[in-house]
Design a protein around this motif. Structure first.
Motif, PDB file in Angstrom:
ATOM      1  N   ALA A   6       0.831  -1.204   0.000  1.00  0.00           N
ATOM      2  CA  ALA A   6       0.000   0.000   0.000  1.00  0.00           C
ATOM      3  C   ALA A   6       0.866   1.255   0.000  1.00  0.00           C
ATOM      4  CB  ALA A   6      -0.917  -0.031   1.223  1.00  0.00           C
ATOM      5  N   THR A  58      -2.656   7.441  -2.756  1.00  0.00           N
ATOM      6  CA  THR A  58      -3.687   6.419  -2.918  1.00  0.00           C
ATOM      7  C   THR A  58      -3.291   5.530  -4.095  1.00  0.00           C
ATOM      8  OG1 THR A  58      -4.995   7.821  -4.382  1.00  0.00           O
ATOM      9  CG2 THR A  58      -5.549   7.905  -2.038  1.00  0.00           C
ATOM     10  N   LYS A  64      -2.155  -5.626  11.328  1.00  0.00           N
ATOM     11  CA  LYS A  64      -3.241  -6.566  11.103  1.00  0.00           C
ATOM     12  C   LYS A  64      -2.992  -7.878  11.851  1.00  0.00           C
ATOM     13  CE  LYS A  64      -4.356  -4.500   6.711  1.00  0.00           C
ATOM     14  NZ  LYS A  64      -4.279  -4.558   5.287  1.00  0.00           N
ATOM     15  N   ASN A  82      -1.528   5.329   5.259  1.00  0.00           N
ATOM     16  CA  ASN A  82      -2.639   4.972   6.145  1.00  0.00           C
ATOM     17  C   ASN A  82      -2.121   3.869   7.070  1.00  0.00           C
ATOM     18  OD1 ASN A  82      -4.897   3.999   7.420  1.00  0.00           O
ATOM     19  ND2 ASN A  82      -6.100   3.723   5.560  1.00  0.00           N
ATOM     20  N   TYR A 117       3.636   3.646   6.281  1.00  0.00           N
ATOM     21  CA  TYR A 117       2.415   3.606   5.485  1.00  0.00           C
ATOM     22  C   TYR A 117       1.662   4.926   5.603  1.00  0.00           C
ATOM     23  CZ  TYR A 117       3.100  -1.290   4.484  1.00  0.00           C
ATOM     24  OH  TYR A 117       3.616  -2.461   4.008  1.00  0.00           O
ATOM     25  N   SER A 155       3.297   3.278  -4.191  1.00  0.00           N
ATOM     26  CA  SER A 155       2.796   1.926  -3.927  1.00  0.00           C
ATOM     27  C   SER A 155       3.319   1.003  -5.019  1.00  0.00           C
ATOM     28  CB  SER A 155       1.272   1.909  -3.869  1.00  0.00           C
ATOM     29  OG  SER A 155       0.713   2.517  -4.998  1.00  0.00           O
ATOM     30  N   ASP A 206      -2.990   0.181   6.795  1.00  0.00           N
ATOM     31  CA  ASP A 206      -2.477  -0.663   5.702  1.00  0.00           C
ATOM     32  C   ASP A 206      -1.239  -1.466   6.107  1.00  0.00           C
ATOM     33  OD1 ASP A 206      -4.430   0.123   3.869  1.00  0.00           O
ATOM     34  OD2 ASP A 206      -3.212   1.810   3.137  1.00  0.00           O
TER      35      ASP A 206
END
Length: 165
Positions: free
Chosen positions: A83, A107, A163, A155, A153, A131, A158
């Protein structure tokens, strides 16, 4: 001789190249020298938690966590996305095998990404958001830069390491 006088930079480059070749043939024991005979000699391990699952990494020279130059090899499996992210210092990417898509910006716009194939190269200045993604084939990259080097990152959600928590 006259030709070399008109091209002093070429003459120095040829001299340096000759010295480099001689050092490489000297048994690989020169202080600080690293020589890898071919791609089969590169040893890969699991990539860090902040890269997508299945990523493999090899540190060829230096340590990206410490000040100074480093060289990494990275293998990304097919259908992998990294990302949008930045790095605190400039980096270069050289595609060794396979292909990967690259796009700069905060993005992902896969329609705007450019495909890079073996031999392709990207220079990324400090803090440039970008990215990367693979499609139906894996890719092997070489990353050169200076440390301390990190991946941030755009965001934070991401980041694959978040995670896993």
């Amino acid at each position: 001789m006259r030709h070399l006088v008109r091209n002093p930079i070429l003459a120095v480059a040829v001299l340096i190249a000759g010295i480099g070749c001689a050092a490489a043939e000297d048994g690989h024991d020169a202080k600080g020298m690293i020589a890898i005979e071919d791609a089969s000699a590169v040893v890969y391990g699991a990539g860090p938690a902040n890269l997508p699952k299945g990523t493999q990494l090899s540190k060829l020279a230096g340590d990206p966590a410490k000040p100074g130059p480093f060289v990494l090899r990275i293998r990304l499996p097919a259908n992998t996305v990294i990302a949008p992210h930045t790095h605190s210092l400039p980096e270069t990417l050289t595609i060794l095998s396979g292909s990967i898509h690259h796009q700069h910006g905060e993005t992902i716009d896969k329609a705007a990404g450019k495909i890079l194939r073996a031999g392709g190269f990207v220079y990324l200045p400090q803090d440039m958001p970008h990215s990367l993604w693979t499609t139906d084939e894996p890719v092997e990259l070489q990353v050169n830069g200076s440390g301390p080097f990190g991946l941030n990152y755009v965001n934070p959600a991401d980041d694959p390491s978040r995670k896993a928590e």
